[in-house]
Write a protein that holds these residues in place. Structure first.
Motif: not given
Length: 61
Positions: A6-10
């Motif tokens: 999630y953090l990488t995508r955001q």
């Protein structure tokens, strides 16, 4: 809790590949800036194999 995926995508707009350590390095930097002790973190907790847990009550006053 926020997963590394999630953090990488955001933050980067790509899927987490399981190898990239960019998020981990950013968490280290955040902990330093927020004076969150890496050996005994109170504000950003690492949940092994899952991601990071951000604890609002964990910050030093």
């Amino acid at each position: 809790m926020l997963s590394r995926d999630y953090l990488t995508r955001q933050l980067r707009g790509i899927d987490y590949d399981g190898i990239d350590r960019t998020i981990d390095n950013r968490i280290v930097t955040l902990r330093k800036k927020l004076f969150d002790d890496a050996t005994n973190p109170k504000g950003i907790i690492t949940v092994r194999g899952k991601g990071y847990l951000f604890v609002a009550d964990g910050w030093k006053a």
